[in-house]
Design a protein around this motif. Structure first.
Motif, PDB file in Angstrom:
ATOM      1  N   VAL A 190      26.363  -1.999  72.872  1.00 12.07           N
ATOM      2  CA  VAL A 190      24.982  -1.734  73.274  1.00 12.07           C
ATOM      3  C   VAL A 190      24.010  -2.653  72.545  1.00 12.07           C
ATOM      4  O   VAL A 190      22.935  -2.979  73.061  1.00 12.07           O
ATOM      5  CB  VAL A 190      24.645  -0.248  73.070  1.00 12.07           C
ATOM      6  CG1 VAL A 190      24.606   0.120  71.583  1.00 12.07           C
ATOM      7  CG2 VAL A 190      23.341   0.109  73.772  1.00 12.07           C
ATOM      8  N   ALA A 191      24.397  -3.108  71.343  1.00 15.66           N
ATOM      9  CA  ALA A 191      23.521  -4.030  70.600  1.00 15.66           C
ATOM     10  C   ALA A 191      23.302  -5.335  71.344  1.00 15.66           C
ATOM     11  O   ALA A 191      22.294  -6.015  71.118  1.00 15.66           O
ATOM     12  CB  ALA A 191      24.103  -4.306  69.211  1.00 15.66           C
ATOM     13  N   ARG A 192      24.222  -5.695  72.252  1.00  7.38           N
ATOM     14  CA  ARG A 192      24.037  -6.919  73.033  1.00  7.38           C
ATOM     15  C   ARG A 192      22.763  -6.815  73.879  1.00  7.38           C
ATOM     16  O   ARG A 192      22.025  -7.787  74.036  1.00  7.38           O
ATOM     17  CB  ARG A 192      25.254  -7.144  73.925  1.00  7.38           C
ATOM     18  CG  ARG A 192      25.295  -8.483  74.652  1.00  7.38           C
ATOM     19  CD  ARG A 192      25.717  -9.620  73.736  1.00  7.38           C
ATOM     20  NE  ARG A 192      27.024  -9.396  73.183  1.00  7.38           N
ATOM     21  CZ  ARG A 192      28.188  -9.679  73.781  1.00  7.38           C
ATOM     22  NH1 ARG A 192      28.184 -10.207  74.996  1.00  7.38           N
ATOM     23  NH2 ARG A 192      29.329  -9.473  73.164  1.00  7.38           N
TER      24      ARG A 192
ATOM     25  N   HIS B 262      13.705 -11.508  73.503  1.00  9.68           N
ATOM     26  CA  HIS B 262      12.776 -11.952  74.539  1.00  9.68           C
ATOM     27  C   HIS B 262      11.396 -11.306  74.403  1.00  9.68           C
ATOM     28  O   HIS B 262      10.618 -11.283  75.360  1.00  9.68           O
ATOM     29  CB  HIS B 262      13.376 -11.704  75.917  1.00  9.68           C
ATOM     30  CG  HIS B 262      14.492 -12.656  76.240  1.00  9.68           C
ATOM     31  ND1 HIS B 262      14.267 -13.965  76.601  1.00  9.68           N
ATOM     32  CD2 HIS B 262      15.842 -12.503  76.199  1.00  9.68           C
ATOM     33  CE1 HIS B 262      15.425 -14.571  76.792  1.00  9.68           C
ATOM     34  NE2 HIS B 262      16.390 -13.718  76.561  1.00  9.68           N
ATOM     35  N   GLY B 263      11.113 -10.840  73.195  1.00 12.60           N
ATOM     36  CA  GLY B 263       9.751 -10.460  72.859  1.00 12.60           C
ATOM     37  C   GLY B 263       9.376  -9.013  73.092  1.00 12.60           C
ATOM     38  O   GLY B 263       8.215  -8.639  72.852  1.00 12.60           O
ATOM     39  N   LEU B 264      10.301  -8.181  73.532  1.00 15.83           N
ATOM     40  CA  LEU B 264       9.984  -6.775  73.725  1.00 15.83           C
ATOM     41  C   LEU B 264      10.015  -6.049  72.384  1.00 15.83           C
ATOM     42  O   LEU B 264      10.700  -6.465  71.446  1.00 15.83           O
ATOM     43  CB  LEU B 264      10.953  -6.142  74.720  1.00 15.83           C
ATOM     44  CG  LEU B 264      10.869  -6.743  76.130  1.00 15.83           C
ATOM     45  CD1 LEU B 264      11.997  -6.249  77.002  1.00 15.83           C
ATOM     46  CD2 LEU B 264       9.539  -6.435  76.787  1.00 15.83           C
ATOM     47  N   VAL B 265       9.264  -4.977  72.296  1.00 15.97           N
ATOM     48  CA  VAL B 265       9.131  -4.255  71.034  1.00 15.97           C
ATOM     49  C   VAL B 265       9.508  -2.789  71.239  1.00 15.97           C
ATOM     50  O   VAL B 265       9.708  -2.325  72.356  1.00 15.97           O
ATOM     51  CB  VAL B 265       7.696  -4.362  70.477  1.00 15.97           C
ATOM     52  CG1 VAL B 265       7.339  -5.812  70.184  1.00 15.97           C
ATOM     53  CG2 VAL B 265       6.678  -3.738  71.435  1.00 15.97           C
ATOM     54  N   ASP B 266       9.586  -2.071  70.108  1.00 16.91           N
ATOM     55  CA  ASP B 266       9.959  -0.656  70.132  1.00 16.91           C
ATOM     56  C   ASP B 266      11.256  -0.463  70.913  1.00 16.91           C
ATOM     57  O   ASP B 266      11.390   0.435  71.739  1.00 16.91           O
ATOM     58  CB  ASP B 266       8.833   0.186  70.740  1.00 16.91           C
ATOM     59  CG  ASP B 266       9.032   1.685  70.511  1.00 16.91           C
ATOM     60  OD1 ASP B 266       9.711   2.046  69.531  1.00 16.91           O
ATOM     61  OD2 ASP B 266       8.531   2.490  71.324  1.00 16.91           O
ATOM     62  N   VAL B 267      12.226  -1.339  70.638  1.00 15.13           N
ATOM     63  CA  VAL B 267      13.500  -1.320  71.348  1.00 15.13           C
ATOM     64  C   VAL B 267      14.401  -0.258  70.722  1.00 15.13           C
ATOM     65  O   VAL B 267      14.646  -0.276  69.515  1.00 15.13           O
ATOM     66  CB  VAL B 267      14.183  -2.703  71.293  1.00 15.13           C
ATOM     67  CG1 VAL B 267      15.514  -2.670  72.033  1.00 15.13           C
ATOM     68  CG2 VAL B 267      13.268  -3.776  71.881  1.00 15.13           C
ATOM     69  N   ARG B 268      14.878   0.651  71.534  1.00 13.00           N
ATOM     70  CA  ARG B 268      15.700   1.755  71.037  1.00 13.00           C
ATOM     71  C   ARG B 268      16.870   2.007  71.957  1.00 13.00           C
ATOM     72  O   ARG B 268      16.754   1.856  73.176  1.00 13.00           O
ATOM     73  CB  ARG B 268      14.870   3.039  70.927  1.00 13.00           C
ATOM     74  CG  ARG B 268      13.663   2.901  70.006  1.00 13.00           C
ATOM     75  CD  ARG B 268      12.872   4.190  69.935  1.00 13.00           C
ATOM     76  NE  ARG B 268      11.676   4.035  69.123  1.00 13.00           N
ATOM     77  CZ  ARG B 268      10.823   5.013  68.851  1.00 13.00           C
ATOM     78  NH1 ARG B 268      11.026   6.226  69.358  1.00 13.00           N
ATOM     79  NH2 ARG B 268       9.764   4.782  68.094  1.00 13.00           N
TER      80      ARG B 268
ATOM     81  N   ALA C  79      12.346  -0.010  75.880  1.00 15.18           N
ATOM     82  CA  ALA C  79      11.587  -1.071  75.215  1.00 15.18           C
ATOM     83  C   ALA C  79      10.229  -1.188  75.885  1.00 15.18           C
ATOM     84  O   ALA C  79      10.013  -0.677  76.974  1.00 15.18           O
ATOM     85  CB  ALA C  79      12.329  -2.402  75.265  1.00 15.18           C
ATOM     86  N   THR C  80       9.323  -1.898  75.206  1.00 14.71           N
ATOM     87  CA  THR C  80       7.962  -2.097  75.712  1.00 14.71           C
ATOM     88  C   THR C  80       7.608  -3.566  75.618  1.00 14.71           C
ATOM     89  O   THR C  80       7.926  -4.241  74.616  1.00 14.71           O
ATOM     90  CB  THR C  80       6.949  -1.276  74.892  1.00 14.71           C
ATOM     91  OG1 THR C  80       7.321   0.104  74.954  1.00 14.71           O
ATOM     92  CG2 THR C  80       5.536  -1.453  75.426  1.00 14.71           C
TER      93      THR C  80
END
Length: 277
Positions: A213-215, A223-229, A274-275
């Motif tokens: 899943v870390a992939r 690619h610049g997304l944040v709050d990735v969970r 992600a956001t």
């Protein structure tokens, strides 16, 4: 790429994906009652009772609801990547109130089925629902076109998760949300690809691709997304899925090994969010 009957460019489709979702028509297989083609989220179903087709369909709808709750499409423009028959697009329109929903799928036969299954919705509101042929790694969509992008049990087929993450970031407006539900290998599981190929025909054939899943989370971050969970929802997926499979498959047959792979901590089911900043 080649062209289909509508003149749309047909992306290259891996042979196992082409056969499974084209001539074999996975949506017509009884185990996928209702045509949603997902394993289901079973938290609202009592697994101690005999399961009915209505329970199965509710599990498939509830998996979509988990994803759509995370994607928050209300009032905005939503896109589903790997939309299949488009029943999740219809559920989103009916229950979440987005302005528009675009369903994207790589398989032209699936899109024809989606247009047939949703003919009434398309006729009643053609400005609110559309289906587009395209690959997750090269979405035929405009930059910043969407408020949310979601995908339900399709990412296990995507050949290039980094390209998918790039496309997700590209088509989302600032503040847009990504929500992906699929099964991945557990981070750190040794020899995961070989072990899964030995347990499950879908991995041995190349239909499903074994990746941690870390992939995906790393690609979204890159690619610049944040709050990735990434949140495991396997406890609400695998036991119910196996309980449903037990109606149709005997112990020791390969589909029953999804539960085994989860119990052995090789495979799990995740909701990844992600956001775009």
């Amino acid at each position: 790429m080649t062209g289909d009957a509508r003149g749309e460019a047909v992306p290259a489709v891996p042979p196992a994906v082409w056969d499974t979702y084209g001539p074999a028509d996975l949506s017509a297989v009884p185990v996928f009652a209702g045509g949603f083609i997902n394993f289901g989220y079973w938290a609202s179903v009592d697994l101690a009772d005999p399961l009915s087709p209505a329970d199965r369909i509710r599990s498939e709808q509830d998996l979509y609801r988990q994803v759509l709750d995370a994607a928050a499409p209300g009032g905005g423009r939503a896109v589903e990547v790997g939309c299949g028959l488009g029943l999740g697009c219809a559920l989103a329109l009916e229950e979440y109130g987005p302005r528009t929903v675009t369903g994207v799928d790589i398989h032209p036969q699936q899109l024809e089925r989606a247009r047939g299954a949703n003919a009434a919705l398309l006729a009643a509101g053609p400005e609110r629902l559309r289906f587009v042929l395209g690959a997750a790694e090269g979405l035929p969509l405009a930059d910043g076109e969407f408020d949310c992008l979601y995908s339900v049990e399709a990412a296990q087929h995507f050949p290039d998760l980094s390209a998918f993450a790039r496309e997700a970031a590209r088509v989302l407006r600032p503040g847009g949300r990504v929500a992906v539900a699929s099964f991945f290998t557990v981070d750190g599981a040794p020899g995961h690809a070989e072990r899964l190929a030995g347990l499950l025909d879908s991995f041995a054939s190349g239909l499903d691709i074994a990746r941690p899943v870390a992939r995906l989370t790393d690609a979204l971050t890159d690619h610049g997304l944040v709050d990735v969970r990434a949140r495991s929802i396997g406890a609400q997926v695998w036991p119910g899925w196996d309980r449903w499979l037990s109606r149709l498959w005997e112990p020791g047959t390969w589909p029953r090994n999804f539960l085994t792979a989860w119990e052995q901590r090789i495979l799990d089911y995740y909701l990844v969010t992600a956001t775009r900043p």
